[in-house]
Enzyme design. Structure first.
Site, PDB file in Angstrom:
ATOM      1  CD  GLU A   1     -28.337   2.726 -25.415  1.00 58.27           C
ATOM      2  OE1 GLU A   1     -27.517   2.001 -24.850  1.00 58.27           O
ATOM      3  OE2 GLU A   1     -28.388   3.954 -25.219  1.00 58.27           O
TER       4      GLU A   1
ATOM      5  NE  ARG B   1     -23.764   6.704 -22.889  1.00 56.26           N
ATOM      6  CZ  ARG B   1     -23.822   5.479 -22.377  1.00 56.26           C
ATOM      7  NH1 ARG B   1     -24.155   4.460 -23.139  1.00 56.26           N
ATOM      8  NH2 ARG B   1     -23.534   5.267 -21.126  1.00 56.26           N
TER       9      ARG B   1
ATOM     10  N   GLY C   1     -25.537  -0.128 -28.920  1.00 57.78           N
ATOM     11  CA  GLY C   1     -25.281  -0.326 -27.494  1.00 57.78           C
ATOM     12  C   GLY C   1     -25.853  -1.692 -27.164  1.00 57.78           C
TER      13      GLY C   1
ATOM     14  CG  HIS D   1      -2.184  -0.781   0.965  1.00 51.70           C
ATOM     15  ND1 HIS D   1      -3.109  -1.005   1.935  1.00 51.70           N
ATOM     16  CD2 HIS D   1      -2.655  -1.386  -0.147  1.00 51.70           C
ATOM     17  CE1 HIS D   1      -4.098  -1.709   1.431  1.00 51.70           C
ATOM     18  NE2 HIS D   1      -3.843  -1.964   0.166  1.00 51.70           N
TER      19      HIS D   1
ATOM     20  CG  ASN E   1     -23.304  -3.319 -22.805  1.00 48.04           C
ATOM     21  OD1 ASN E   1     -22.827  -4.232 -23.464  1.00 48.04           O
ATOM     22  ND2 ASN E   1     -22.575  -2.331 -22.326  1.00 48.04           N
ATOM     23  CG  ASP E   2     -28.946  -0.487 -22.219  1.00 48.70           C
ATOM     24  OD1 ASP E   2     -29.242  -1.142 -21.198  1.00 48.70           O
ATOM     25  OD2 ASP E   2     -28.392   0.615 -22.174  1.00 48.70           O
TER      26      ASP E   2
ATOM     27  CB  CYS F   1     -19.846   1.751 -28.197  1.00 47.29           C
ATOM     28  SG  CYS F   1     -21.528   2.316 -27.963  1.00 47.29           S
TER      29      CYS F   1
ATOM     30  NE  ARG G   1     -20.753   2.891 -20.602  1.00 48.83           N
ATOM     31  CZ  ARG G   1     -20.108   1.835 -21.082  1.00 48.83           C
ATOM     32  NH1 ARG G   1     -18.795   1.822 -21.107  1.00 48.83           N
ATOM     33  NH2 ARG G   1     -20.782   0.777 -21.520  1.00 48.83           N
TER      34      ARG G   1
HETATM   35  C1  PEP Z   1     -24.777  -0.354 -24.161  1.00 49.25           C
HETATM   36  O1  PEP Z   1     -25.945  -0.331 -23.756  1.00 49.25           O
HETATM   37  O2  PEP Z   1     -24.304  -1.272 -24.854  1.00 49.25           O
HETATM   38  C2  PEP Z   1     -23.868   0.745 -23.822  1.00 49.25           C
HETATM   39  C3  PEP Z   1     -22.672   0.846 -24.362  1.00 49.25           C
HETATM   40  O3  PEP Z   1     -24.301   1.618 -22.872  1.00 49.25           O
HETATM   41  P1  PEP Z   1     -24.252   1.335 -21.281  1.00 49.25           P
HETATM   42  O4  PEP Z   1     -23.517   0.060 -21.081  1.00 49.25           O
HETATM   43  O5  PEP Z   1     -23.596   2.507 -20.695  1.00 49.25           O
HETATM   44  O6  PEP Z   1     -25.720   1.221 -20.965  1.00 49.25           O
HETATM   45 MG    MG Z   2     -26.685   1.460 -22.842  1.00 48.90          MG
END
Ligand code: PEP
Ligand code: MG
Length: 766
Positions: A641, A545, A663, A403, A665-666, A713, A498
């Site tokens: 997304e 974004r 996007g 540390h 992820n969404d 992304c 982000r």
């Molecule tokens: C996504 O939805 O793929 C994205 C990049 O946005 P976040 O993960 O910030 O919702």
């Molecule tokens: Mg998203």
């Protein structure tokens, strides 16, 4: 704020809960959700600590003891710390909190479980501030009474001298810094240590693991010189093993804390980890790093065959080489002809010359003078005030991941650790030169040739032979501190910045800035953070974004009490829908963009999240026009997304979007109705579900028809298999995590070549 309970269980915690459970707690919750082997735990929240301060009437008294404190005055600092700590320790814990802690402890196990009680400061482990070692940890605690005392001691440690000093130097306000306490099943490790998932100075994909016998405290505190292993992620091989002489180990002492034991002679020089164990730990480290998108500093332990990941926090020092007093920030330029007096591990880069000040007891640090070289058996967090003053630090013991070494890096003070015998070989008052990169200590003062700052790509050893691809390979960035590393990958731009991470770091909601008439400050923070990223990518596109934080992520920040309680924040008031209904919040973001465009950052593009209908894009554009943006001549695009935006992409294109980015992820969660944060349905979260691929395929083809850049992304853009599919289907660019860039670039190049080759072969066959 009131709604946050006194106790949260690991399973209930995610990284967004950092203001309630601190960096350590949030990270443990997040890691356990990834399936990493984390010992069971609960957290006494920061809100419980606040309630304690308020209900005991201590809050103002504690603040008063710290007001107008000159932290450079050691005596005054110690006195103020003693007063504040004494107040916290002597107060009676409110019955409600006490009962809940006891109840949670009993729920953990029927008989008295042995636990570790760890402080988790709520500004701790944020990407730009390591509070490493500033607050206390109590190991081997058994029984309700001992637990309650340990919790209160952790609270008091928020006001320890070194914690106060460190916060003052890092610009944290004592009034707003909180503390949570993690109560976790104690793992009686037979061997343990720390791991940097990437090189802590250069950012290279080299996992560095330090390990020793017994509990990890010996490695963390620097009281032992640990074994050191390097695992090259590119070749997936252990490339370096440094086996040290491990004289002591820390083990549990019955039911009372821990004790330091001498390691039997026959075991002192035995290798702690096998290659297979190094590899397995590196794999766990990689999972954490990939998840957070930033290299991690991980504590681990092993009991027989069971591996445990004890904590993980971001490494705060990569790519931020600073020079300490009297130090050169350049890489070593010291000629070999100079006499080397001692060697050790380069723990904090920079070169500095000065007079040796040997410190054998922490009490003597007052005698250390500005510009001296602090030479001591081991670096210790109590020495932080002295470490700040000195030109360099040299220790006999400790590894590069202890540390105090982390703190010296953050302070920008060159350091060489683990020299074994610097305190006996060097003499007080002797002039020496320390090379904190190479780990060498030279006789006398060595003048440094002025050198140009090394390019970050050179420091990181990456980007030396760029692969050129027709499909752009861009990088995702979430914190400005990562901009240099991101740029060092040689990426073709930033496909997603982000900005909510910038805001979350401020710990105040946009609404708070507006209500308190601090709009200018908000705009400045946004402007400055984005500028760092733009400066790292001159001439390359950077898609920023607009704000997209679900309401629950804002709840625990200042102003968060005004956030609505939503049944399902993922489907709620976030992204463009919130901005369109909150013009003040949207306008402040646009103000920051406008300033940057005015300063000539034409590479700045703005991307709208969570759009579901072209009308939203048109409305956002018109609002921007109303605020003086030349909307036809700046780059405005959308995230795809929500399935509706994929289906309606042609309508968006006719409305003038300049780019679109998946996007995923969404997009996956909304297409498949799978909550991306719900572990119960995690196995049904399928990036390559035919319905998702269908939406993506059609949207790519439509964008191509309009010659508009179509990108990705989401996390799927960091998966080589998915990227292969995307390139085959005509995607124009992909944006991946920093660590995935090399692999993704290679995948793109290989796929492009295969497509060309197949086309040529088909032509020849005709
Ligand atoms: C996504 O939805 O793929 C994205 C990049 O946005 P976040 O993960 O910030 O919702
Ligand atoms: Mg998203």
């Amino acid at each position: 704020m009131n709604s946050v309970p006194n106790i949260l269980w690991l399973e209930e915690i995610r990284k967004e809960d950092i203001t309630s459970v601190g960096g350590k707690g949030a990270s443990l919750g997040e890691m356990s959700s990834l399936g990493l082997p984390v010992p069971k735990a609960f957290v006494v929240t920061a809100q419980a600590f606040r309630r304690f301060l308020v209900e005991t009437g201590l809050e103002q008294k504690v603040y008063k003891s710290l007001d107008h404190l000159d932290v450079e005055n050691n005596d005054a600092l110690e006195k103020a710390a003693d007063t504040a700590k004494g107040l916290v320790l002597k107060a009676k814990m409110p019955a409600a909190i006490r009962d809940e802690v006891k109840k949670a402890y009993r729920k953990m196990a029927s008989d008295d479980l042995v636990v570790a009680v760890r402080s988790s400061a709520t500004a701790e482990d944020l990407p730009d501030a390591s509070f490493a070692g500033q607050q206390e940890t109590y190991l081997n605690i058994r029984g309700e009474a001992a637990l309650l005392t340990a919790v209160q001691k952790c609270w008091a440690s928020l006001y320890g001298a070194r914690a106060i000093y460190y916060r003052a130097k890092q610009g944290f306000d004592d009034h707003t810094v909180n503390i949570a306490v993690v109560v976790q099943q104690l793992v009686n490790s037979e061997k343990a240590g720390v791991m940097f998932t990437s090189h802590p100075i250069t950012g290279e994909p080299l996992t560095i693991i330090e390990g020793s016998w017994g509990l990890g405290e010996s490695v963390v505190s620097g009281s032992v010189s640990p074994d050191k292993y390097e695992f090259d992620q590119r070749t997936e091989k252990v490339v370096n093993r440094l086996i040290s002489n491990k004289k002591i180990e820390i083990i549990a002492d019955g039911g009372h804390g821990t004790k330091v034991m001498e390691v039997a002679t026959g075991r002192q020089d035995v290798q702690v980890l096998s290659d297979a164990e190094v590899e397995k730990l590196a794999m766990y480290g990689k999972i954490a790093e990939n998840h957070y998108g930033i290299p991690q500093d991980v504590e681990w332990g092993i009991v027989k065959d069971a591996f445990y990941i004890l904590q993980s926090r971001p490494i705060t020092t990569i790519g931020t080489k600073k020079s300490g007093q009297g130090a050169s920030a350049e890489k070593s330029g010291v000629k070999e002809s100079h006499k080397i007096l001692v060697q050790g591990q380069g723990a904090s880069p920079g070169i500095a010359s000065g007079k040796v000040a040997i410190i054998r007891d922490v009490k003597d640090t007052g005698s250390v003078k500005e510009g001296d070289i602090l030479v001591t058996r081991m670096t210790n967090p109590d020495m932080v005030p002295a470490m700040k003053k000195v030109a360099a630090i040299v220790t006999d013991e400790g590894g590069m991941t202890c540390h105090a070494a982390i703190v010296s890096r953050e302070l920008g003070t060159p350091a060489v650790v683990g020299t074994k015998n610097a305190t006996s070989l060097l003499n007080p008052g002797q002039m020496i030169t320390v090379d904190g990169e190479k780990g060498l200590i030279y006789e006398g003062v060595i003048e440094q040739p002025v050198q140009k700052q090394q390019a970050v790509s050179q420091q990181a050893g990456i980007g030396s032979a760029p692969i050129v691809t027709a499909t752009s390979v861009k990088v995702n960035v979430s914190i400005p501190e990562a901009a240099a590393r991101a740029a060092a990958t040689g990426a073709d731009g930033v496909g997603l910045l982000r900005i909510e991470h910038l805001i979350l770091g401020l710990n105040k909601t946009p609404g708070w800035f507006i209500t308190n008439h601090r709009e200018e400050e908000f705009v400045r923070e946004l402007h400055d953070g984005i500028k760092i990223v733009l400066d790292a990518f001159p001439g390359k596109p950077v898609w920023v974004r607009t704000l997209d934080a679900p309401t629950d992520e804002f709840r625990n920040m200042m102003g968060g009490e005004n956030e609505p309680h939503e049944h399902n924040p993922m489907l709620g008031w976030r992204g463009i829908r919130r901005d369109l209904q909150s013009p003040d919040q949207f306008r402040l973001q646009v103000e920051a963009f406008k300033q940057l465009w005015k300063e000539g950052y034409e590479n700045l593009g703005v991307m709208f999240p969570m759009v579901s209908h072209p009308d939203q894009f048109v409305q956002a554009k018109e609002m921007m026009r109303g605020w003086g943006v030349d909307v036809e001549n700046v780059t405005l695009g959308i995230m795809i997304e929500i399935p509706s935006s994929a289906i309606l992409v042609e309508d968006f294109l006719t409305c003038g979007i300049k780019f679109a980015s998946f996007g995923t992820n969404d997009l996956i969660q909304y297409t498949l109705a799978i909550d991306r944060n719900n572990e119960n349905v995690a196995d049904m979260y399928q990036p390559k579900h035919p319905a998702v691929l269908h939406l993506i395929h059609d949207a790519i083809q439509t964008c191509r028809k309009y010659s508009v850049e179509c990108s990705i992304c989401g996390q799927a853009g960091s998966d080589p298999k998915m990227v292969e599919w995307l390139v085959e289907h005509g995607i124009a660019s992909v944006s991946a995590n920093i660590d995935a860039i090399a692999k993704i670039r290679e995948t793109v190049a290989r796929t492009e070549k295969r497509i060309i080759l197949e086309a040529a072969r088909n032509r020849n066959a005709e």
